[in-house]
Design a protein around this motif. Structure first.
Motif, mmCIF file in Angstrom:
data_model
loop_
_atom_site.group_PDB
_atom_site.id
_atom_site.type_symbol
_atom_site.label_atom_id
_atom_site.label_comp_id
_atom_site.label_asym_id
_atom_site.label_seq_id
_atom_site.Cartn_x
_atom_site.Cartn_y
_atom_site.Cartn_z
ATOM 1 N N THR A 1 20.392 34.089 60.123
ATOM 2 C CA THR A 1 20.824 33.309 59.122
ATOM 3 C C THR A 1 22.382 33.318 59.014
ATOM 4 O O THR A 1 23.274 32.259 58.671
ATOM 5 C CB THR A 1 20.403 33.840 57.674
ATOM 6 O OG1 THR A 1 18.992 33.653 57.827
ATOM 7 C CG2 THR A 1 20.708 32.802 56.619
ATOM 8 N N SER A 2 22.958 34.343 59.152
ATOM 9 C CA SER A 2 24.472 34.579 59.041
ATOM 10 C C SER A 2 25.377 33.750 60.284
ATOM 11 O O SER A 2 26.063 33.388 59.981
ATOM 12 C CB SER A 2 24.795 36.240 59.366
ATOM 13 O OG SER A 2 24.217 36.690 58.325
ATOM 14 N N ALA A 3 24.625 33.956 61.395
ATOM 15 C CA ALA A 3 25.170 33.025 62.473
ATOM 16 C C ALA A 3 25.087 31.381 62.121
ATOM 17 O O ALA A 3 25.840 30.791 62.786
ATOM 18 C CB ALA A 3 24.293 33.230 63.869
ATOM 19 N N LEU A 4 23.968 31.024 61.548
ATOM 20 C CA LEU A 4 23.913 29.776 61.359
ATOM 21 C C LEU A 4 24.904 29.385 60.269
ATOM 22 O O LEU A 4 25.387 28.159 60.362
ATOM 23 C CB LEU A 4 22.302 29.361 60.878
ATOM 24 C CG LEU A 4 21.286 29.328 61.973
ATOM 25 C CD1 LEU A 4 20.045 29.381 61.279
ATOM 26 C CD2 LEU A 4 21.294 28.213 63.026
ATOM 27 N N MET A 5 25.025 30.094 59.215
ATOM 28 C CA MET A 5 26.179 29.795 58.381
ATOM 29 C C MET A 5 27.428 29.645 58.946
ATOM 30 O O MET A 5 28.354 28.752 58.527
ATOM 31 C CB MET A 5 25.946 30.808 57.149
ATOM 32 C CG MET A 5 24.792 30.961 56.338
ATOM 33 S SD MET A 5 24.786 32.417 55.201
ATOM 34 C CE MET A 5 26.134 31.929 54.063
ATOM 35 N N VAL A 6 27.777 30.731 59.926
ATOM 36 C CA VAL A 6 29.107 30.716 60.548
ATOM 37 C C VAL A 6 29.144 29.482 61.601
ATOM 38 O O VAL A 6 30.275 28.471 61.540
ATOM 39 C CB VAL A 6 29.395 32.115 61.226
ATOM 40 C CG1 VAL A 6 30.839 31.734 62.201
ATOM 41 C CG2 VAL A 6 29.608 32.898 60.320
ATOM 42 N N GLY A 7 27.907 28.966 62.031
ATOM 43 C CA GLY A 7 27.941 27.735 63.268
ATOM 44 C C GLY A 7 28.023 26.889 62.017
ATOM 45 O O GLY A 7 28.719 25.607 62.832
ATOM 46 N N ALA A 8 27.532 26.442 60.789
ATOM 47 C CA ALA A 8 28.095 25.380 60.187
ATOM 48 C C ALA A 8 29.342 25.146 59.946
ATOM 49 O O ALA A 8 29.809 24.149 59.992
ATOM 50 C CB ALA A 8 27.291 25.759 58.772
#
Length: 347
Positions: free
Chosen positions: A22-29
């Motif tokens: 989830t954290s990686a997807l948020m930074v990816g966003a």
């Protein structure tokens, strides 16, 4: 406080990967926004194509197969305290073994030819994994160094073979002739690339779960990983266990290579793997030793790979963002492991 501690220990193997992803997807966003695209549109395209679309899901299962096989191999080695980063080379050797059976063993029924080719892939990978296991157990050579070096040997060995004795006549690039039809894995989703390799990989996950959690051998592997000195004092052969798990790890990665040849490409190319062996290390670390976690994380990484090109076409997001998300996921899980280790040391 006891219920909270119980929850933490009970669900930590599941919660940690979820939080990291989830954290990686948020930074990816944020990276997607910097690229001038809408992250909701990009992620919708990515996951809708890879998980909700029939053909896209078939492609995801196809990519999940080698990831799952190889990450199971990394995990079983980690259980015994061994860090196997040789999955990439073991994939190449497994592909070579199955390709040789598919090319040079002819006129066999599929019910015999397929298991024989799979066994050859497993055996070639197992031998390639046993070598660093032997060097570690008997000679004390660090397995990280030997598995890394063996990757280069395997890749270049396969490259030489497909450019010379195994090269198909008049082939425009290095690849072998087609393997026998009787050695090809059946398709499970008609019209897609998904083949029975994914079923075999899930069966391997179940077998490994039983082996590690419900058998004396699994207890021995875990004991050696936790405390080899105590395991040796208890009468366990640490050296034999190390060689066994490294061979098993190599054999599982070898099945990944075999599935690529027998289920997807039907021949061996110079580039057998696009980096599945290294992705498997991240998947095994994310799972925190949990077989179910390996299955789910393999699916996640496969979905990223499967939907990356569609995300690029639909939302104008570079494919490199997907690799950044993978790297961020590993980074966040590494941070969580470091924090957990520090807390244990302080306690």
């Amino acid at each position: 406080m006891k219920p909270i501690n119980w929850i933490n220990h009970r669900f930590l193997p599941i919660l940690s990967p979820l939080i990291a992803i989830t954290s990686a997807l948020m930074v990816g966003a944020i990276l997607i926004i910097f690229a001038g695209a809408n992250p909701i549109t990009a992620y919708t395209a990515l996951f809708q194509e890879s998980l909700a679309n029939y053909f896209g899901f078939g492609n995801t299962l196809t990519k999940m197969t080698p990831l799952l096989f190889t990450s199971l191999g990394v995990l079983v080695a980690l259980k015994a305290g061994q860090f196997n980063i040789g999955g990439e080379g073991q994939i190449y050797l497994g592909a070579l073994g199955s390709a040789l059976i598919g090319l040079y063993v002819q006129e066999l029924p599929a019910i015999i030819h397929i298991p024989l080719a799979l066994f050859a892939g497993f055996t070639f990978g197992a031998v390639w994994g046993w070598i660093p296991g032997y060097l570690k157990a008997v000679r004390g050579v660090n397995e990280v160094i030997t598995t890394l070096l063996l990757n280069y040997i395997a890749v270049n060995l396969v490259s030489y073979l497909v450019q010379n004795p195994l090269k198909a006549p008049a082939a425009p690039s290095p690849y072998s002739p087609l393997i026998a039809k009787s050695a090809q894995l059946p398709i499970i989703l008609p019209g897609s690339l998904a083949h029975t390799g994914i079923i075999l990989a899930l069966i391997a996950a179940i077998i490994l779960w039983v082996l590690l959690g419900r058998s004396p051998l699994g207890y021995q592997i875990t004991a050696v990983g936790l405390n080899p000195i105590a395991a040796r004092y208890a009468g366990m052969s640490v050296e034999r266990t190390i060689m066994l798990v490294m061979a098993l790890a190599g054999g599982l990665a070898g099945l990944a290579g075999a599935s690529e040849v027998m289920g997807l490409k039907y021949r061996i190319f110079e580039q057998v793997s696009p980096g599945y062996g290294f992705d498997a290390i991240a998947i095994a670390l994310l799972s925190r030793g949990n077989i179910g976690g390996v299955v789910l994380t393999s699916l996640f990484f496969a979905a990223l790979r499967s939907g990356a090109n569609v995300m690029q076409r639909s939302a104008g997001v570079p494919v490199t963002v997907v690799y950044a998300i993978q790297g961020l996921t590993v980074l966040f899980i590494a941070i969580s492991l470091a924090i957990e280790t520090q807390r244990k040391a302080e306690a």
